[in-house]
Design a protein around this motif. Structure first.
Motif, PDB file in Angstrom:
ATOM      1  N   VAL A  19     -39.001   2.657 -20.455  1.00 58.97           N
ATOM      2  CA  VAL A  19     -39.681   2.658 -20.335  1.00 58.97           C
ATOM      3  C   VAL A  19     -41.238   3.050 -20.939  1.00 58.97           C
ATOM      4  O   VAL A  19     -42.256   2.550 -20.502  1.00 58.97           O
ATOM      5  CB  VAL A  19     -39.935   3.107 -18.376  1.00 58.97           C
ATOM      6  CG1 VAL A  19     -41.626   3.001 -17.433  1.00 58.97           C
ATOM      7  CG2 VAL A  19     -38.794   1.887 -17.535  1.00 58.97           C
ATOM      8  N   LEU A  20     -40.805   4.027 -21.209  1.00 60.34           N
ATOM      9  CA  LEU A  20     -41.811   4.658 -22.082  1.00 60.34           C
ATOM     10  C   LEU A  20     -42.570   4.509 -23.207  1.00 60.34           C
ATOM     11  O   LEU A  20     -43.624   3.954 -23.518  1.00 60.34           O
ATOM     12  CB  LEU A  20     -41.663   6.271 -22.436  1.00 60.34           C
ATOM     13  CG  LEU A  20     -41.732   6.980 -21.019  1.00 60.34           C
ATOM     14  CD1 LEU A  20     -41.273   8.404 -20.833  1.00 60.34           C
ATOM     15  CD2 LEU A  20     -42.834   7.984 -20.902  1.00 60.34           C
ATOM     16  N   ALA A  21     -41.289   3.683 -23.785  1.00 56.76           N
ATOM     17  CA  ALA A  21     -41.831   2.975 -25.010  1.00 56.76           C
ATOM     18  C   ALA A  21     -42.727   1.686 -24.827  1.00 56.76           C
ATOM     19  O   ALA A  21     -43.283   1.223 -25.659  1.00 56.76           O
ATOM     20  CB  ALA A  21     -40.676   2.532 -25.800  1.00 56.76           C
ATOM     21  N   ILE A  22     -41.948   1.309 -23.535  1.00 56.94           N
ATOM     22  CA  ILE A  22     -42.796   0.067 -23.439  1.00 56.94           C
ATOM     23  C   ILE A  22     -44.030   0.052 -23.117  1.00 56.94           C
ATOM     24  O   ILE A  22     -45.488  -0.455 -23.181  1.00 56.94           O
ATOM     25  CB  ILE A  22     -42.170  -1.138 -22.120  1.00 56.94           C
ATOM     26  CG1 ILE A  22     -41.127  -1.567 -22.902  1.00 56.94           C
ATOM     27  CG2 ILE A  22     -43.393  -1.726 -21.180  1.00 56.94           C
ATOM     28  CD1 ILE A  22     -39.896  -2.300 -21.223  1.00 56.94           C
ATOM     29  N   MET A  23     -44.583   1.031 -21.842  1.00 60.79           N
ATOM     30  CA  MET A  23     -45.746   1.195 -21.530  1.00 60.79           C
ATOM     31  C   MET A  23     -46.506   2.019 -22.954  1.00 60.79           C
ATOM     32  O   MET A  23     -47.931   1.874 -23.057  1.00 60.79           O
ATOM     33  CB  MET A  23     -45.711   2.855 -20.526  1.00 60.79           C
ATOM     34  CG  MET A  23     -45.368   2.249 -19.443  1.00 60.79           C
ATOM     35  SD  MET A  23     -45.399   4.245 -18.199  1.00 60.79           S
ATOM     36  CE  MET A  23     -46.975   4.594 -18.436  1.00 60.79           C
ATOM     37  N   ALA A  24     -45.798   2.552 -23.548  1.00 60.13           N
ATOM     38  CA  ALA A  24     -46.728   3.164 -25.178  1.00 60.13           C
ATOM     39  C   ALA A  24     -47.929   1.664 -25.912  1.00 60.13           C
ATOM     40  O   ALA A  24     -47.698   2.110 -26.389  1.00 60.13           O
ATOM     41  CB  ALA A  24     -46.268   3.840 -26.112  1.00 60.13           C
ATOM     42  N   THR A  28     -50.983   0.816 -26.947  1.00 57.16           N
ATOM     43  CA  THR A  28     -51.463   0.398 -27.431  1.00 57.16           C
ATOM     44  C   THR A  28     -52.645  -0.756 -28.210  1.00 57.16           C
ATOM     45  O   THR A  28     -53.433  -1.162 -28.548  1.00 57.16           O
ATOM     46  CB  THR A  28     -50.741   0.251 -28.917  1.00 57.16           C
ATOM     47  OG1 THR A  28     -49.996  -0.480 -28.761  1.00 57.16           O
ATOM     48  CG2 THR A  28     -49.955   2.076 -29.408  1.00 57.16           C
ATOM     49  N   LEU A  29     -52.002  -2.104 -27.276  1.00 56.97           N
ATOM     50  CA  LEU A  29     -53.006  -2.740 -27.027  1.00 56.97           C
ATOM     51  C   LEU A  29     -54.048  -2.891 -26.510  1.00 56.97           C
ATOM     52  O   LEU A  29     -55.010  -3.624 -26.847  1.00 56.97           O
ATOM     53  CB  LEU A  29     -52.102  -4.284 -26.415  1.00 56.97           C
ATOM     54  CG  LEU A  29     -50.616  -4.695 -27.991  1.00 56.97           C
ATOM     55  CD1 LEU A  29     -49.644  -5.628 -26.843  1.00 56.97           C
ATOM     56  CD2 LEU A  29     -51.323  -4.814 -28.972  1.00 56.97           C
ATOM     57  N   VAL A  30     -54.378  -2.247 -25.844  1.00 58.12           N
ATOM     58  CA  VAL A  30     -54.956  -2.737 -24.790  1.00 58.12           C
ATOM     59  C   VAL A  30     -56.130  -1.806 -25.092  1.00 58.12           C
ATOM     60  O   VAL A  30     -57.628  -1.517 -24.174  1.00 58.12           O
ATOM     61  CB  VAL A  30     -54.658  -2.241 -22.821  1.00 58.12           C
ATOM     62  CG1 VAL A  30     -55.663  -1.364 -22.104  1.00 58.12           C
ATOM     63  CG2 VAL A  30     -53.710  -2.969 -22.473  1.00 58.12           C
ATOM     64  N   VAL A  31     -56.129  -0.264 -25.159  1.00 60.13           N
ATOM     65  CA  VAL A  31     -56.883   1.211 -25.195  1.00 60.13           C
ATOM     66  C   VAL A  31     -58.125   1.124 -26.171  1.00 60.13           C
ATOM     67  O   VAL A  31     -59.465   0.356 -26.127  1.00 60.13           O
ATOM     68  CB  VAL A  31     -56.697   2.087 -25.664  1.00 60.13           C
ATOM     69  CG1 VAL A  31     -57.687   3.009 -26.259  1.00 60.13           C
ATOM     70  CG2 VAL A  31     -55.322   2.447 -24.056  1.00 60.13           C
ATOM     71  N   PRO A  32     -57.642   0.026 -27.194  1.00 60.03           N
ATOM     72  CA  PRO A  32     -58.910  -0.479 -28.529  1.00 60.03           C
ATOM     73  C   PRO A  32     -60.010  -0.770 -27.856  1.00 60.03           C
ATOM     74  O   PRO A  32     -60.622  -1.508 -28.454  1.00 60.03           O
ATOM     75  CB  PRO A  32     -58.303  -1.125 -29.616  1.00 60.03           C
ATOM     76  CG  PRO A  32     -56.785  -0.412 -29.480  1.00 60.03           C
ATOM     77  CD  PRO A  32     -55.992  -0.004 -28.191  1.00 60.03           C
ATOM     78  N   ARG A  33     -59.173  -2.542 -27.069  1.00 61.37           N
ATOM     79  CA  ARG A  33     -60.030  -3.718 -26.595  1.00 61.37           C
ATOM     80  C   ARG A  33     -61.101  -2.911 -25.883  1.00 61.37           C
ATOM     81  O   ARG A  33     -62.038  -3.521 -25.241  1.00 61.37           O
ATOM     82  CB  ARG A  33     -59.173  -4.656 -26.196  1.00 61.37           C
ATOM     83  CG  ARG A  33     -58.582  -5.231 -26.965  1.00 61.37           C
ATOM     84  CD  ARG A  33     -57.516  -6.589 -26.346  1.00 61.37           C
ATOM     85  NE  ARG A  33     -56.504  -7.013 -26.930  1.00 61.37           N
ATOM     86  CZ  ARG A  33     -56.549  -8.589 -27.174  1.00 61.37           C
ATOM     87  NH1 ARG A  33     -56.210  -9.062 -26.358  1.00 61.37           N
ATOM     88  NH2 ARG A  33     -55.613  -9.461 -28.386  1.00 61.37           N
TER      89      ARG A  33
END
Length: 126
Positions: A19-24, A28-33
């Motif tokens: 679950v933590l790996a999926i959230m990470a 990484t996809l959402v924060v830069p956008r």
């Protein structure tokens, strides 16, 4: 049989790590956008603030035949409700005031922010 009924159910370490790996990965996809969108929004607000102030200066000149001495004068004469915030510098007093050729007052307003926008154009040239 009583042992099976009293057994507590929970998550295993492997399940938590997955679950933590999926959230990470999603972060990484959402924060830069997200940061790109906030920067783009600040640029849009900057352009709108410049248009509003330039329009107020033009209306002041059309009404009085002279350019305003300060941005605060535009507020006092009700051409602006308040001096807008430069969204890049987050200050009200960082505007670069351009006087008319050979005259006094404010002919044009530009951002006092350093750097360039997403289109590669310097903020000071907007």
């Amino acid at each position: 049989m009583e042992c099976k009924l009293n057994r507590k159910r929970g998550f295993t370490l492997i399940e938590l790590l997955v679950v933590l790996a999926i959230m990470a990965t999603l972060l990484t996809l959402v924060v830069p956008r997200y940061f790109q969108q906030t920067d783009r929004a600040a640029e849009t607000v900057l352009k709108h603030n410049l248009v509003a102030m330039r329009d107020a200066v033009d209306k002041f000149y059309a009404d009085t035949g002279r350019y305003p001495n300060t941005l605060q004068e535009l507020v006092e004469k009700h051409y602006l409700r308040e001096v807008p915030v430069d969204p890049i510098t987050t200050k009200r007093d960082s505007w670069e005031l351009i006087p008319p050729e050979g005259g006094a007052g404010i002919y044009d307003v530009k951002s006092g922010a350093d750097g360039t926008g997403s289109d590669g154009q310097p903020f000071k040239s907007l």
